[in-house]
Design a protein around this motif. Structure first.
Motif, PDB file in Angstrom:
ATOM      1  N   ARG A  81      50.389 -65.053   3.193  1.00 59.54           N
ATOM      2  CA  ARG A  81      50.991 -66.552   2.764  1.00 59.54           C
ATOM      3  C   ARG A  81      50.780 -67.339   4.151  1.00 59.54           C
ATOM      4  N   SER A 101      49.244 -70.896   3.280  1.00 61.89           N
ATOM      5  CA  SER A 101      49.997 -72.093   3.611  1.00 61.89           C
ATOM      6  C   SER A 101      49.064 -73.065   4.131  1.00 61.89           C
ATOM      7  N   GLN A 146      46.169 -74.235   2.029  1.00 66.28           N
ATOM      8  CA  GLN A 146      46.426 -75.232   0.960  1.00 66.28           C
ATOM      9  C   GLN A 146      46.911 -76.476   1.096  1.00 66.28           C
ATOM     10  N   LEU A 165      59.190 -77.783   1.221  1.00 68.72           N
ATOM     11  CA  LEU A 165      58.080 -76.443   1.272  1.00 68.72           C
ATOM     12  C   LEU A 165      58.973 -75.247   1.635  1.00 68.72           C
ATOM     13  N   HIS A 185      56.990 -71.962   5.866  1.00 70.69           N
ATOM     14  CA  HIS A 185      55.985 -72.929   5.996  1.00 70.69           C
ATOM     15  C   HIS A 185      55.997 -73.753   7.296  1.00 70.69           C
ATOM     16  N   HIS A 213      52.997 -73.487  10.017  1.00 68.73           N
ATOM     17  CA  HIS A 213      52.304 -74.989  10.400  1.00 68.73           C
ATOM     18  C   HIS A 213      52.522 -74.973  11.956  1.00 68.73           C
ATOM     19  N   LYS A 262      54.580 -66.633  -6.036  1.00 67.79           N
ATOM     20  CA  LYS A 262      54.716 -67.216  -4.681  1.00 67.79           C
ATOM     21  C   LYS A 262      55.466 -66.335  -3.850  1.00 67.79           C
TER      22      LYS A 262
END
Length: 503
Positions: free
Chosen positions: A15, A19, A22, A163, A167, A171, A480
């Motif tokens: 993930r 993440s 994407q 989101l 996330h 990030h 997901k």
């Protein structure tokens, strides 16, 4: 059980990679934002203490901090009254332009009124005859800095609120690692280059965010919680205030303000350690926001305060430990705000505006108090007392505010959810999983039914949808979340229940 844990970590790694891969432009935008904010607020690269004609010195960050407090307060109050949100990409571009212009004003102020930093890192006033012009530059730059940084922070969190909190951690951690590496490299170049980067860093943010926002509908980004009752997450606001104080008490510390390369190296390493800790916590998926805030973040900060105040020769280590806790808590707070926005369907402007206003106020108050302690104490004794007091406040607050009810009530934002038909701990686990995995509102409803153990036919009958629609929602949930069956999904939820109950 070890196999399940290993599988969970493997899914979390996937993930993380997915993440960032994407939405790489989102990661780029957050990196430039962290670079600019860290240079302006949190790391003494551009801002240095200002030596006044009286012989005293003050942290020059206080002006932008005051402007930020006012900006967040005005934005929150204005939104509460008008419920208006600016939607155009032109507004986003204008924000980033203002960020760059504010940096230019501040750099002009530094160039006009300050000599190069001395051995102690302070700046000396050169042109007293131009004091009026220099103060106008400083005031204008601070005002624009506070307003533009407030608006951009809200726009970033508007995206993360759509989101999900996981996330933010992914990030945010990657962005911190990259931005502090850049700041470390900047410490080896001349100051004019550092200031040029400070001016130009905001410009790539607008086109990156504009591309990212195209992936969402306007309903997702701008209409969330528009008509919601604006309750106050009072416990989160107190946490934000204390979080800001933890950095503010460092602003007046002469060691933190020195700005030499050794300090910058230590600060960069501290932020990097915090980012790695966040990634480890997010990937292991064993700790909730309660644990991250009050059992890890607050105690790390307290240890740093203790080392600064009591350990001879370990003050620099204390600064590093305290900054590690601060950065760790900062990323967690971003994740918690994204959770509130998505889980309770609240507007980003309100959640971010109120919490960050208290966060900036804490920095401002802490900076004033610690700066005054240095100037008035005549020695380090008074500053040590400030640090010890702050240490006790952090530990005491962690004990008082730590509660499993925080996740269910949004730190005082709402009453516990009793409509899902699930018990409190399991309901919280479902809400966290839905938020972290970026499920839509309809998928979240289906997830509740799946958590009850209902099959596709029962779900279609309960929700009055076709079997094919139910199947489609269930497949999207599996994809997901990163599982392949309902049994595996329930096992993952049970693991999260243990996290909630451990809190």
């Amino acid at each position: 059980m070890p196999g399940n844990s290993g599988g969970q970590r493997s899914r979390s790694w996937r993930r993380l990679v997915a993440s960032v891969a994407q939405r790489p432009l989102l990661c780029v935008a957050v990196t430039f934002y962290w670079l600019w904010v860290n240079m302006g607020f949190q790391i003494p690269v551009v801002f240095r203490p200002v030596a006044l004609s009286s012989g005293l010195s003050v942290p020059s960050q206080l002006g932008p901090l005051l402007a930020s407090v006012v900006a967040y307060f005005v934005i929150s109050a204005w939104f509460a009254r008008s419920r208006t949100v600016f939607r155009s990409d032109a507004f986003l571009t204008a924000i980033c332009m203002l960020m760059s212009v504010s940096s230019a004003f501040i750099v002009a102020w530094l160039t006009l009124t300050m000599a190069p930093s001395g051995p102690d890192g302070s700046m000396t006033v050169l042109h007293e005859s131009m004091a009026g012009a220099s103060m106008l530059l400083y005031a204008t730059g601070s005002l624009l800095f506070g307003a533009s940084s407030a608006f951009l922070c809200i726009e970033l969190q508007r995206i993360f609120g759509s989101l999900g909190s996981e996330h933010v951690l992914f990030h945010g951690s990657v962005a911190v690692l990259v931005s502090v590496s850049a700041i470390l490299l900047l410490s080896f170049v001349p100051e004019p280059v550092q200031r040029a980067v400070f001016v130009l860093a905001p410009l790539p943010i607008a086109p990156c965010l504009a591309r990212v926002r195209k992936e969402f509908t306007k309903q997702e980004l701008f209409a969330r919680g528009r008509d919601a009752k604006l309750n106050v997450p009072y416990k989160l606001l107190v946490t934000a205030l204390l979080h800001g104080l933890s950095l503010g008490v460092l602003l007046g510390n002469p060691l933190f303000q020195s700005g030499d390369r050794t300090l910058l190296l230590c600060i960069a390493l501290s932020y990097a350690v915090a980012a790695v800790l966040i990634l480890a916590a997010a990937i292991s998926a064993r700790l909730s926001f309660n644990s991250l805030m009050y059992q890890i973040g607050f105690p790390i900060i307290a240890v740093g305060l203790y080392l600064i105040a009591t350990a001879d020769g370990a003050a620099l280590l204390g600064v590093c430990v305290q900054l590690t806790g601060f950065c760790f808590l900062h990323l967690v707070m971003w994740g918690a705000c994204a959770f509130l926005i998505k889980r309770f369907d609240m507007p980003a402007t309100w959640v971010i505006g109120t919490s960050t206003c208290l966060f900036m106020l804490g920095q401002l108050v802490g900076g004033i108090v610690s700066g005054a302690a240095v100037q008035l104490g005549g020695s380090s004794d008074l500053l040590d007392r400030v640090n010890v007091t702050m240490l006790l406040v952090m530990l005491g607050s962690a004990l008082c505010m730590m509660s499993s009810h925080n996740l269910r009530t949004g730190w005082g934002l709402a009453k516990p959810d009793t409509q899902s038909g699930l018990d409190d701990a399991f309901g919280s686990a479902v809400s966290l999983l839905a938020s972290d995995s970026g499920l839509t509102k309809r998928e979240g409803v289906v997830l509740v039914q799946m958590a009850r153990g209902k099959n596709r036919q029962s779900i279609s009958e309960e929700l009055c949808i076709s079997k094919e629609t139910a199947k489609s929602h269930m497949q999207n949930i599996y994809r997901k979340v990163g599982v392949h069956s309902q049994q595996e999904l329930i096992g993952l939820l049970e693991e999260r229940v243990r996290r909630v109950e451990d809190d």
